[in-house]
Write a protein that holds these residues in place. Sequence first.
Motif, PDB file in Angstrom:
ATOM      1  N   TYR A  76     -10.302   3.589   2.039  1.00 43.58           N
ATOM      2  CA  TYR A  76      -8.942   3.542   1.505  1.00 43.58           C
ATOM      3  C   TYR A  76      -8.930   2.713   0.228  1.00 43.58           C
ATOM      4  N   PRO A  78      -6.645   1.446  -1.957  1.00 43.60           N
ATOM      5  CA  PRO A  78      -5.845   0.217  -2.066  1.00 43.60           C
ATOM      6  C   PRO A  78      -6.444  -0.956  -1.289  1.00 43.60           C
ATOM      7  N   ARG A  79      -7.066  -0.667  -0.133  1.00 44.86           N
ATOM      8  CA  ARG A  79      -7.708  -1.731   0.640  1.00 44.86           C
ATOM      9  C   ARG A  79      -8.915  -2.289  -0.115  1.00 44.86           C
ATOM     10  N   ARG A 152       2.231   3.139  -4.870  1.00 43.68           N
ATOM     11  CA  ARG A 152       0.894   3.151  -4.259  1.00 43.68           C
ATOM     12  C   ARG A 152      -0.134   3.787  -5.185  1.00 43.68           C
ATOM     13  N   SER A 158      -1.429  -0.896  -1.194  1.00 45.70           N
ATOM     14  CA  SER A 158      -1.101  -0.289   0.095  1.00 45.70           C
ATOM     15  C   SER A 158       0.378  -0.500   0.384  1.00 45.70           C
ATOM     16  N   TYR A 159       0.912   0.270   1.309  1.00 36.68           N
ATOM     17  CA  TYR A 159       2.302   0.085   1.701  1.00 36.68           C
ATOM     18  C   TYR A 159       2.505  -1.284   2.343  1.00 36.68           C
ATOM     19  N   GLU A 160       1.487  -1.784   3.013  1.00 36.48           N
ATOM     20  CA  GLU A 160       1.588  -3.108   3.627  1.00 36.48           C
ATOM     21  C   GLU A 160       1.721  -4.187   2.554  1.00 36.48           C
TER      22      GLU A 160
END
Length: 242
Positions: A76, A78-79, A152, A158-160
């Motif tokens: 992922y 963004p991670r 994003r 990330s959404y988080e």
Amino acid sequence: MEKVNYKGADLLAHRFEIRVIRHFNNAIEYNAVPFILTEIQKRSDDFFQFPLSNGLLGTTIVDSAVTVTINKNIAYEPRRYFTCAHELCHVLLDTEYIRSHPGIDTEDKNGLPSSKNSSRERRANHFAALVLLPDTILNALMMEKKSKSYIRHQQKVSYETLKYRISDFIQLRFLLSRSMALDIASAFADKDADPLQQKGIYGFWHAAEDENISPLSRQQIAQKNNDLALGLIDPMVFEGCK
């Protein structure tokens, strides 16, 4: 557990933002990722991707050299970028501490610190979120009613991370309680968020930023924004915000 000062991380993140934004025509185009990668390469002796074991996302090792490793199996994006920004904070602020406390900087598959000193890990997470999505950029995106999907893909978060940044921003700027700020952030950034409620949040944001509230006292601003936030239970209260 050692307590760390977040002010240094805040200042570095702000300076970084100033350098990055110069390369874009406007705030909503902001993307810090290439600059984060370049900065790590410049500040460390070795920077590479490697399939780390035990589900670790990244680590910084300081001995005779500074070595930053990112788990190449992070699928992922963004991670992965958040992990890079996290490690950059350690390179900028924690190299001497890591040198004398080897093994303190390891991050597991859930993005949680797998070390005894989690205060520095939390600071690194805070720095990463600020660098990827600074206050001024987040505010511009919400005032322009950009979707969470746009954020994003363009800002590579990330959404988080988006939820964390929204909650942090509106708690401090709009003087909301932590729980209410988190509820609003969740209503916008969560996977199953209601699209109508998301539109309501744009309306809330615009109203809270309205220049007419500037002369009001902090207590009046807090009450006004509290009423606006409570109105999110009925998103049609902001039906004028298309």
